[in-house]
Structures are given as C-alpha cells and as structure tokens.
Scaffold this active site. Sequence first.
Site, PDB file in Angstrom:
ATOM      1  N   LYS A   1     -21.339  57.276 -96.984  1.00 49.02           N
ATOM      2  CA  LYS A   1     -20.026  57.639 -97.516  1.00 49.02           C
ATOM      3  C   LYS A   1     -19.214  56.351 -97.660  1.00 49.02           C
ATOM      4  O   LYS A   1     -19.178  55.525 -96.745  1.00 49.02           O
ATOM      5  CB  LYS A   1     -19.343  58.577 -96.520  1.00 49.02           C
ATOM      6  CG  LYS A   1     -18.068  59.219 -97.019  1.00 49.02           C
ATOM      7  CD  LYS A   1     -17.593  60.242 -95.966  1.00 49.02           C
ATOM      8  CE  LYS A   1     -16.488  61.142 -96.461  1.00 49.02           C
ATOM      9  NZ  LYS A   1     -15.176  60.579 -96.476  1.00 49.02           N
TER      10      LYS A   1
ATOM     11  N   LYS B   1     -20.557  48.054-112.137  1.00 50.93           N
ATOM     12  CA  LYS B   1     -21.104  46.925-112.892  1.00 50.93           C
ATOM     13  C   LYS B   1     -22.289  47.351-113.764  1.00 50.93           C
ATOM     14  O   LYS B   1     -22.385  46.953-114.926  1.00 50.93           O
ATOM     15  CB  LYS B   1     -21.544  45.818-111.916  1.00 50.93           C
ATOM     16  CG  LYS B   1     -20.389  45.254-111.096  1.00 50.93           C
ATOM     17  CD  LYS B   1     -20.866  44.284-110.030  1.00 50.93           C
ATOM     18  CE  LYS B   1     -21.616  44.923-108.893  1.00 50.93           C
ATOM     19  NZ  LYS B   1     -20.831  45.784-107.997  1.00 50.93           N
TER      20      LYS B   1
ATOM     21  N   VAL C   1     -27.593  53.442-102.982  1.00 51.15           N
ATOM     22  CA  VAL C   1     -28.865  53.105-102.351  1.00 51.15           C
ATOM     23  C   VAL C   1     -28.992  53.775-100.987  1.00 51.15           C
ATOM     24  O   VAL C   1     -29.979  54.430-100.692  1.00 51.15           O
ATOM     25  CB  VAL C   1     -28.994  51.569-102.182  1.00 51.15           C
ATOM     26  CG1 VAL C   1     -30.220  51.225-101.350  1.00 51.15           C
ATOM     27  CG2 VAL C   1     -29.072  50.897-103.535  1.00 51.15           C
ATOM     28  N   THR C   2     -27.963  53.629-100.159  1.00 52.00           N
ATOM     29  CA  THR C   2     -28.075  54.095 -98.776  1.00 52.00           C
ATOM     30  C   THR C   2     -27.551  55.519 -98.610  1.00 52.00           C
ATOM     31  O   THR C   2     -27.796  56.154 -97.583  1.00 52.00           O
ATOM     32  CB  THR C   2     -27.259  53.184 -97.847  1.00 52.00           C
ATOM     33  OG1 THR C   2     -25.891  53.195 -98.306  1.00 52.00           O
ATOM     34  CG2 THR C   2     -27.770  51.756 -97.853  1.00 52.00           C
ATOM     35  N   GLY C   3     -26.784  56.022 -99.594  1.00 48.45           N
ATOM     36  CA  GLY C   3     -26.197  57.357 -99.481  1.00 48.45           C
ATOM     37  C   GLY C   3     -25.015  57.399 -98.525  1.00 48.45           C
ATOM     38  O   GLY C   3     -24.446  58.458 -98.265  1.00 48.45           O
TER      39      GLY C   3
ATOM     40  N   ASP D   1     -19.730  48.107-105.905  1.00 47.85           N
ATOM     41  CA  ASP D   1     -19.794  49.461-106.467  1.00 47.85           C
ATOM     42  C   ASP D   1     -18.674  49.769-107.457  1.00 47.85           C
ATOM     43  O   ASP D   1     -18.239  50.917-107.592  1.00 47.85           O
ATOM     44  CB  ASP D   1     -19.800  50.522-105.342  1.00 47.85           C
ATOM     45  CG  ASP D   1     -20.963  50.318-104.392  1.00 47.85           C
ATOM     46  OD1 ASP D   1     -22.025  49.874-104.855  1.00 47.85           O
ATOM     47  OD2 ASP D   1     -20.802  50.612-103.197  1.00 47.85           O
TER      48      ASP D   1
ATOM     49  N   THR E   1     -26.854  46.677 -95.465  1.00 50.39           N
ATOM     50  CA  THR E   1     -27.701  47.667 -96.125  1.00 50.39           C
ATOM     51  C   THR E   1     -29.090  47.709 -95.483  1.00 50.39           C
ATOM     52  O   THR E   1     -29.924  48.528 -95.877  1.00 50.39           O
ATOM     53  CB  THR E   1     -27.854  47.342 -97.624  1.00 50.39           C
ATOM     54  OG1 THR E   1     -28.410  46.026 -97.729  1.00 50.39           O
ATOM     55  CG2 THR E   1     -26.510  47.385 -98.339  1.00 50.39           C
TER      56      THR E   1
ATOM     57  N   GLY F   1     -26.972  48.429-105.750  1.00 48.05           N
ATOM     58  CA  GLY F   1     -27.397  49.687-106.358  1.00 48.05           C
ATOM     59  C   GLY F   1     -26.528  49.881-107.579  1.00 48.05           C
ATOM     60  O   GLY F   1     -25.348  50.173-107.450  1.00 48.05           O
ATOM     61  N   HIS F   2     -27.077  49.627-108.747  1.00 46.32           N
ATOM     62  CA  HIS F   2     -26.292  49.678-109.986  1.00 46.32           C
ATOM     63  C   HIS F   2     -26.708  50.915-110.783  1.00 46.32           C
ATOM     64  O   HIS F   2     -27.869  51.040-111.177  1.00 46.32           O
ATOM     65  CB  HIS F   2     -26.505  48.399-110.806  1.00 46.32           C
ATOM     66  CG  HIS F   2     -25.970  47.179-110.115  1.00 46.32           C
ATOM     67  ND1 HIS F   2     -26.001  45.919-110.673  1.00 46.32           N
ATOM     68  CD2 HIS F   2     -25.348  47.025-108.919  1.00 46.32           C
ATOM     69  CE1 HIS F   2     -25.442  45.054-109.840  1.00 46.32           C
ATOM     70  NE2 HIS F   2     -25.049  45.699-108.758  1.00 46.32           N
ATOM     71  N   THR F   3     -25.736  51.796-111.001  1.00 48.66           N
ATOM     72  CA  THR F   3     -26.039  53.081-111.630  1.00 48.66           C
ATOM     73  C   THR F   3     -25.741  53.053-113.123  1.00 48.66           C
ATOM     74  O   THR F   3     -24.693  52.568-113.547  1.00 48.66           O
ATOM     75  CB  THR F   3     -25.183  54.197-110.980  1.00 48.66           C
ATOM     76  OG1 THR F   3     -25.216  54.033-109.567  1.00 48.66           O
ATOM     77  CG2 THR F   3     -25.686  55.579-111.357  1.00 48.66           C
TER      78      THR F   3
HETATM   79  P1  GDP Z   1     -22.194  49.108-109.231  1.00 44.95           P
HETATM   80  O1  GDP Z   1     -22.913  48.799-107.960  1.00 44.95           O
HETATM   81  O2  GDP Z   1     -21.002  48.226-109.446  1.00 44.95           O
HETATM   82  O3  GDP Z   1     -23.092  49.106-110.438  1.00 44.95           O
HETATM   83  O4  GDP Z   1     -21.621  50.589-109.067  1.00 44.95           O
HETATM   84  P2  GDP Z   1     -22.414  51.866-108.450  1.00 44.95           P
HETATM   85  O5  GDP Z   1     -23.423  52.316-109.425  1.00 44.95           O
HETATM   86  O6  GDP Z   1     -22.880  51.576-107.070  1.00 44.95           O
HETATM   87  O7  GDP Z   1     -21.223  52.888-108.283  1.00 44.95           O
HETATM   88  C1  GDP Z   1     -20.460  53.322-109.351  1.00 44.95           C
HETATM   89  C2  GDP Z   1     -20.578  54.849-109.443  1.00 44.95           C
HETATM   90  O8  GDP Z   1     -19.555  55.346-110.261  1.00 44.95           O
HETATM   91  C3  GDP Z   1     -21.867  55.305-110.075  1.00 44.95           C
HETATM   92  O9  GDP Z   1     -22.230  56.540-109.517  1.00 44.95           O
HETATM   93  C4  GDP Z   1     -21.502  55.480-111.553  1.00 44.95           C
HETATM   94  O10 GDP Z   1     -22.321  56.418-112.214  1.00 44.95           O
HETATM   95  C5  GDP Z   1     -20.091  55.969-111.428  1.00 44.95           C
HETATM   96  N1  GDP Z   1     -19.176  55.587-112.512  1.00 44.95           N
HETATM   97  C6  GDP Z   1     -19.108  54.396-113.179  1.00 44.95           C
HETATM   98  N2  GDP Z   1     -18.036  54.386-114.000  1.00 44.95           N
HETATM   99  C7  GDP Z   1     -17.419  55.582-113.856  1.00 44.95           C
HETATM  100  C8  GDP Z   1     -16.236  56.162-114.414  1.00 44.95           C
HETATM  101  O11 GDP Z   1     -15.511  55.548-115.195  1.00 44.95           O
HETATM  102  N3  GDP Z   1     -15.904  57.431-114.008  1.00 44.95           N
HETATM  103  C9  GDP Z   1     -16.668  58.122-113.116  1.00 44.95           C
HETATM  104  N4  GDP Z   1     -16.268  59.337-112.785  1.00 44.95           N
HETATM  105  N5  GDP Z   1     -17.777  57.607-112.573  1.00 44.95           N
HETATM  106  C10 GDP Z   1     -18.147  56.342-112.915  1.00 44.95           C
HETATM  107  P1  IMO Z   2     -23.464  46.569-105.459  1.00 44.81           P
HETATM  108  O1  IMO Z   2     -24.124  45.444-106.237  1.00 44.81           O
HETATM  109  C1  IMO Z   2     -21.239  47.710-101.870  1.00 44.81           C
HETATM  110  C2  IMO Z   2     -22.117  45.485 -98.199  1.00 44.81           C
HETATM  111  C3  IMO Z   2     -22.790  46.214 -97.066  1.00 44.81           C
HETATM  112  C4  IMO Z   2     -22.238  45.465 -95.884  1.00 44.81           C
HETATM  113  C5  IMO Z   2     -22.185  44.031 -96.378  1.00 44.81           C
HETATM  114  C6  IMO Z   2     -23.377  43.178 -95.993  1.00 44.81           C
HETATM  115  O2  IMO Z   2     -24.132  47.875-105.648  1.00 44.81           O
HETATM  116  O3  IMO Z   2     -21.999  46.594-105.701  1.00 44.81           O
HETATM  117  P2  IMO Z   2     -25.908  43.081 -96.796  1.00 44.81           P
HETATM  118  O4  IMO Z   2     -26.979  44.129 -96.810  1.00 44.81           O
HETATM  119  O5  IMO Z   2     -25.606  42.502 -98.136  1.00 44.81           O
HETATM  120  O6  IMO Z   2     -26.158  42.016 -95.785  1.00 44.81           O
HETATM  121  O7  IMO Z   2     -24.580  43.877 -96.303  1.00 44.81           O
HETATM  122  O8  IMO Z   2     -22.107  44.118 -97.801  1.00 44.81           O
HETATM  123  N1  IMO Z   2     -22.829  45.534 -99.502  1.00 44.81           N
HETATM  124  C7  IMO Z   2     -22.422  46.274-100.543  1.00 44.81           C
HETATM  125  N2  IMO Z   2     -21.381  47.137-100.661  1.00 44.81           N
HETATM  126  N3  IMO Z   2     -22.017  47.438-102.934  1.00 44.81           N
HETATM  127  C8  IMO Z   2     -23.031  46.560-102.849  1.00 44.81           C
HETATM  128  O9  IMO Z   2     -23.758  46.158-103.926  1.00 44.81           O
HETATM  129  C9  IMO Z   2     -23.301  45.958-101.591  1.00 44.81           C
HETATM  130  N4  IMO Z   2     -24.222  45.075-101.146  1.00 44.81           N
HETATM  131  C10 IMO Z   2     -23.910  44.828 -99.874  1.00 44.81           C
HETATM  132  O10 IMO Z   2     -22.412  47.576 -97.058  1.00 44.81           O
HETATM  133  O11 IMO Z   2     -20.918  45.869 -95.628  1.00 44.81           O
HETATM  134 MG    MG Z   3     -23.564  49.762-106.218  1.00 50.25          MG
END
Ligand code: GDP
Ligand code: IMO
Ligand code: MG
Length: 425
Positions: free
Chosen positions: A302, A17, A298-300, A14, A130, A41-43
């Site tokens: 915290k 990426k 994805v999972t919401g 998270d 997850t 879960g890539h946002t």
């Molecule tokens: P990923 O899994 O690595 O693609 O990251 P996620 O999408 O799970 O989580 C990153 C969160 O931070 C998302 O809600 C993005 O919209 C948000 N985000 C990404 N870059 C920034 C930033 O520079 N500042 C803020 N405030 N939010 C960001």
């Molecule tokens: P992105 O690509 C954050 C964590 C889970 C758990 C462990 C194993 O969005 O960064 P799994 O379902 O893979 O067997 O769970 O890995 N986990 C993540 N944590 N971001 C993710 O993906 C994750 N994918 C799995 O929370 O601790």
């Molecule tokens: Mg993510």
Amino acid sequence: MKSVDVLLGLQWGDEGKGKVVDVLTPRYDVVARFQGGPNAGHTLEFEGQKYVLRSIPSGIFQGDKINVIGNGVVLDPALFRQEAEQLAASGHDVTRRLYISKKAHLIMPTHRVLDAAYEAAKGDARVGTTGKGIGPTYADKTSRNGLRVGDILGDFPAAYAKAKARHEAILQSLGYQYDITEAEREWLDAIEYLKQFTLIDSEFFINQLLDEGKSVLCEGAQGTMLDVDFGSYPFVTSSNTISAGACTGLGVAPRRIGEVYGIFKAYCTRVGAGPFPTELHDATGDLICDRGHEYGAVTGRKRRCGWIDLVALRYAVMLNGVTRLIMMKSDILDDFDTIKACVAYDIDGTETDRFPYDITHDITPVYAEMPGWKTDMSYMTDEDEFPEEFNAYISFIEDYLGVPIKIISLGPDRSQTIERYTEGE
Ligand code: GDP
Ligand code: IMO
Ligand code: MG
C-alpha cells in the site's frame, strides 16, 4: 532541439513514468534506461492490456524502436528473463529490439539476501526496500567488487564464485540464515539466457546514434526524492535518479541533454519508510489511496498518500533543470470539495519554502486551499473542456514551480493523455 531528452519522476516514484514514456516513444528513435533496476515497476495500459515493466524500457511496445539498458542500471538476470519471457508470451518478442550495456552491474542471488539481512539488522530504522538487492549491488559497484554483464562472456564461474564467497562471509558475520539453492540455479540458467541478447558498449552505441541524427528518450526510474544524494537520505534508493544520472548512466555528455520532462502526480505518494511531510493519516488519505489504486506495481505494498508538496517539487525542478512538467492522475482528485497544496514547511515555528537538510525533523505543512472541480475528467480529450477550478489548480502549480505543465494525464490508458500547447509552439 538537442537529441537526448530525459523523463523522470519528481516525487517518491510511481508518478506514471511508464505510461508517459510509452506515449512519447513515437517521437524518438531510442528509449534508454539509465539507473535503477527491478526495484522499478512501470505500468503501461493500451488496447485493454496492462503491462508492468521492471528492467526493460517502456519503449518496447512501439514498433521498431531501439531500447537500451544502460551501464547505470543494475540487472537481475533471473527477473529480467521472467520479464522478457512474459512479454514474448503476450506477443512482444524483445530479443531483437533490446540492447544491454556490458557495463551494467549484475544483481546476484546473494545481493538479495544481503538486502534482506541489512534491512533486518536495521530493525525499526529499516528503509523498506523492494528487497531486490539494489543497495548491495550498487555498493559492490562503488567498492569495485561488482560483476558486470560483460563478465558473462569471460571466465564467469571463477568471478562469480569469488563474489559469492565475499557475500557469504558477510552473511555469516551477520549470523543471517538463508538458502539460495533454487534461486541460484534459476539465476545461473538466466545468465545463459542473457547471452542471446546483444550486449554492447552502450556509450559508443548511443553516441554514434546521436551523431547519425537519432533522438533518445531517457527513462528515469524511482523519483528525485529517492535520489541517493538529494533525496530523503537515508530513506532513498542507491542511485542518482536525477537528470545528471542520465549522463553517467548512459555515457552521454551534459551538453547533449535537451528537454527534461518532470513527472508528478496531482497529489503525492510514497512507498516504504521515511519522511513524507504531506502524508495524510485520515479518511482523505484513504480516499486518495482507494481512488488512485495506490498499491505497488511490483510489491503490492500500500502506498502512503497525501497532498501535493510544492516545496519538495520546486527542489526537484531545480535539481533536474526541468523544462516541461507532466501532471498525472488528475482524475483521482475529481471528487474533492477542497484541494490542498503544501506551499511551505513550518519547522519549530519558523516557515520556510526551502527543502531542509533534515526532513526527519518534525515538519508541519502549510497549505494553500482551493475549491475542487467536482467533475469527471477521465473522458476529456481537450484542454478546452477543463473546468475552471482545475485550470486554477494548474496555474497555481505552474506559478509556484515556474515551469509550464505540458501534459496532463487523466487515466491509466495511453489514450487518456492531453497535451497543452503554448501559442507559437
Ligand atoms: P511509474 O513507476 O512511474 O511508471 O508508475 P507506476 O506504474 O508504478 O504507478 C502509476 C500507476 O498509476 C499505474 O497503475 C498506472 O496505470 C496509473 N496511472 C498512470 N497515469 C494515470 C492517470 O492519469 N490516472 C489514473 N487514474 N491512473 C494513472
Ligand atoms: P518506480 O521506478 C517507488 C523505494 C523503496 C524504498 C526505497 C529503497 O516504479 O517509480 P530499493 O529497493 O531501491 O533499495 O528501495 O526506494 N523505491 C521505490 N518507490 N517507486 C519505485 O520505482 C521505487 N524503487 C524503489 O520502496 O523506500
Ligand atoms: Mg512504479
């Protein structure tokens, strides 16, 4: 410059990426996922819209780019269908721009049940997965029992029945109750849906594109500290999330790899169970969580929050051969009087800056403290506008990690991204 660059997370996932892959996509011809599955879960945010991608590469929104789901990915056809249909409904038809490896493994409905059953059996020691069936699917791959995407073109019903029977026997031995009637129907429909996509031998496909001079950006999922070999085992995912995973997950040779982009947040988060040395259980941790909206895409769930951990980050830089760093969510720290960075671990009274074998052991982080910048940076468009204290924070991290920070992200939108150039580049 070599033609395969890799972008991956250096922390516990998270890091942001999806956002950066989207930003960098215009410079590449191909974007490819090489491991993980719908646990990701890539946002992405642009033009006032927000999208969350799970299995589909984050290059999908950019014109005529080729997007590949590589052999190292595990694919759940039902979730994939939902994702593709949602994109189509918002005006992004992916059928013609997405290529899927025949060697990618299929996540079956019973894999999801097994994921839940194994977690339940672990009790307090559960990983906090997850729940998407990731571990059981990779386990079947490694134990040579898996079903692959290419199998849907052959005598699939027989292969599916056999694999399902194996799973049912395991679940029965665990005494685990479940009902997959509805999920299975949806999944089998999705198998048919999958057939309209171009299913490829992705290793040949990608190498041929490279021979033609095309460039590829590999999009990592999860993060280095969740790597099955080098992460905080057993609290990890089941794939190699590090740069080496791009070679095995796509069939590209190591010598083809060029830049390795390592992404990290200006602080640190983790979702799920497992050790997290710099985790904050206080008001500061809550503040980072609130300001950063740290809830799973994805999972919401915290996300746990804490200060940046440079010991773990340096370990990640080494494992991945990072050539360029990308710092995300710097804006979240805009309002702190003091910023802390973990520079060593105190383990039983001994200080070390080396990431230890047993990180479940009691670790007390040793912090360097710096004054905060107390400036809203989210509207800045040039590094010349950065406050002095923020520049000091950047330099401190670069010095510790020995790699330049090339991109700074100051907000979730595509446009809130600043590139830093070194003279001569
Ligand atoms: P990923 O899994 O690595 O693609 O990251 P996620 O999408 O799970 O989580 C990153 C969160 O931070 C998302 O809600 C993005 O919209 C948000 N985000 C990404 N870059 C920034 C930033 O520079 N500042 C803020 N405030 N939010 C960001
Ligand atoms: P992105 O690509 C954050 C964590 C889970 C758990 C462990 C194993 O969005 O960064 P799994 O379902 O893979 O067997 O769970 O890995 N986990 C993540 N944590 N971001 C993710 O993906 C994750 N994918 C799995 O929370 O601790
Ligand atoms: Mg993510």
